[in-house]
Motif scaffolding. Sequence first.
Motif, mmCIF file in Angstrom:
data_model
loop_
_atom_site.group_PDB
_atom_site.id
_atom_site.type_symbol
_atom_site.label_atom_id
_atom_site.label_comp_id
_atom_site.label_asym_id
_atom_site.label_seq_id
_atom_site.Cartn_x
_atom_site.Cartn_y
_atom_site.Cartn_z
ATOM 1 N N UNK A 11 -6.681 -7.277 -5.496
ATOM 2 C CA UNK A 11 -6.512 -6.750 -4.145
ATOM 3 C C UNK A 11 -6.495 -5.237 -4.121
ATOM 4 N N UNK A 12 -5.785 -4.626 -5.062
ATOM 5 C CA UNK A 12 -5.704 -3.164 -5.119
ATOM 6 C C UNK A 12 -7.075 -2.559 -5.435
ATOM 7 N N UNK A 36 2.560 1.287 -2.969
ATOM 8 C CA UNK A 36 1.561 1.016 -4.003
ATOM 9 C C UNK A 36 0.494 2.093 -4.099
ATOM 10 N N UNK A 37 0.135 2.672 -2.956
ATOM 11 C CA UNK A 37 -0.898 3.703 -2.912
ATOM 12 C C UNK A 37 -0.479 4.799 -1.945
ATOM 13 N N UNK A 38 -0.994 5.985 -2.177
ATOM 14 C CA UNK A 38 -0.846 7.068 -1.222
ATOM 15 C C UNK A 38 -2.261 7.478 -0.826
ATOM 16 N N UNK A 48 -0.762 9.078 4.059
ATOM 17 C CA UNK A 48 -0.076 7.866 4.491
ATOM 18 C C UNK A 48 0.181 6.963 3.289
ATOM 19 N N UNK A 49 1.447 6.670 3.004
ATOM 20 C CA UNK A 49 1.763 5.707 1.952
ATOM 21 C C UNK A 49 1.377 4.295 2.392
ATOM 22 N N UNK A 50 0.905 3.505 1.444
ATOM 23 C CA UNK A 50 0.473 2.135 1.704
ATOM 24 C C UNK A 50 1.285 1.177 0.840
ATOM 25 N N UNK A 51 1.812 0.143 1.471
ATOM 26 C CA UNK A 51 2.399 -0.970 0.742
ATOM 27 C C UNK A 51 1.384 -2.100 0.840
ATOM 28 N N UNK A 52 0.868 -2.515 -0.290
ATOM 29 C CA UNK A 52 -0.188 -3.518 -0.353
ATOM 30 C C UNK A 52 0.389 -4.896 -0.636
ATOM 31 N N UNK A 53 -0.073 -5.865 0.130
ATOM 32 C CA UNK A 53 0.283 -7.264 -0.106
ATOM 33 C C UNK A 53 -1.028 -8.039 -0.213
ATOM 34 N N UNK A 54 -1.273 -8.620 -1.367
ATOM 35 C CA UNK A 54 -2.508 -9.357 -1.591
ATOM 36 C C UNK A 54 -2.227 -10.847 -1.545
ATOM 37 N N UNK A 55 -3.054 -11.555 -0.798
ATOM 38 C CA UNK A 55 -2.917 -13.004 -0.668
ATOM 39 C C UNK A 55 -4.133 -13.645 -1.303
ATOM 40 N N UNK A 56 -3.870 -14.473 -2.304
ATOM 41 C CA UNK A 56 -4.954 -15.192 -2.967
ATOM 42 C C UNK A 56 -5.136 -16.566 -2.372
ATOM 43 N N UNK A 57 -4.189 -17.448 -2.648
ATOM 44 C CA UNK A 57 -4.326 -18.837 -2.229
ATOM 45 C C UNK A 57 -3.337 -19.269 -1.159
ATOM 46 N N UNK A 75 -2.445 -6.001 4.298
ATOM 47 C CA UNK A 75 -2.539 -7.361 3.772
ATOM 48 C C UNK A 75 -4.000 -7.620 3.448
ATOM 49 N N UNK A 76 -4.293 -7.859 2.172
ATOM 50 C CA UNK A 76 -5.646 -8.171 1.738
ATOM 51 C C UNK A 76 -5.707 -9.667 1.453
#
Length: 160
Positions: A11-12, A36-38, A48-57, A75-76
Amino acid sequence: MNDTGATEVLGRSWLTTELIRSAVEVARPERDIGVDLITYTSGATWMLPIQLKTIGLTGLTVFRKYVDEPVALVYVLLGDPDGGSAGRTETTAYLLTPEEAWALPTALGQKFDPDFNTYRFSSLTRALVEKLEAHRVQPGTWRERLAQLAPLQRTLPPIG
């Protein structure tokens, strides 16, 4: 993919590629600082700071702890080619403020105790995906969408 560590990396990597294609610079904090990212522009006109949430299944989780924080949630949803659900043909991303994310359970009529710190959607229901659709980021539009949320904006002459 059931390997949560690999899912997060996929996701990242996908998001970083999309950001760079949209002329957004990306930095990764060396330590866990809650983001997780800036993201920022090459001219440093915003960040802008980013909080990443990755959804697989499976479903997704929203967190109260980000409410009132100067961070954006991405949300990816990984598509099948990227290691996600076989039912999704492409990877998509949704950009929300913490307040918008925390409001999802209420907007969808979910019964939960708002004093809890998290709410987990166990699956990506049609209603949830439809609600997220308003926040979907199309390829090439990240710079404009992030700039709308960036708490630090200033006018500086371009660097270089």
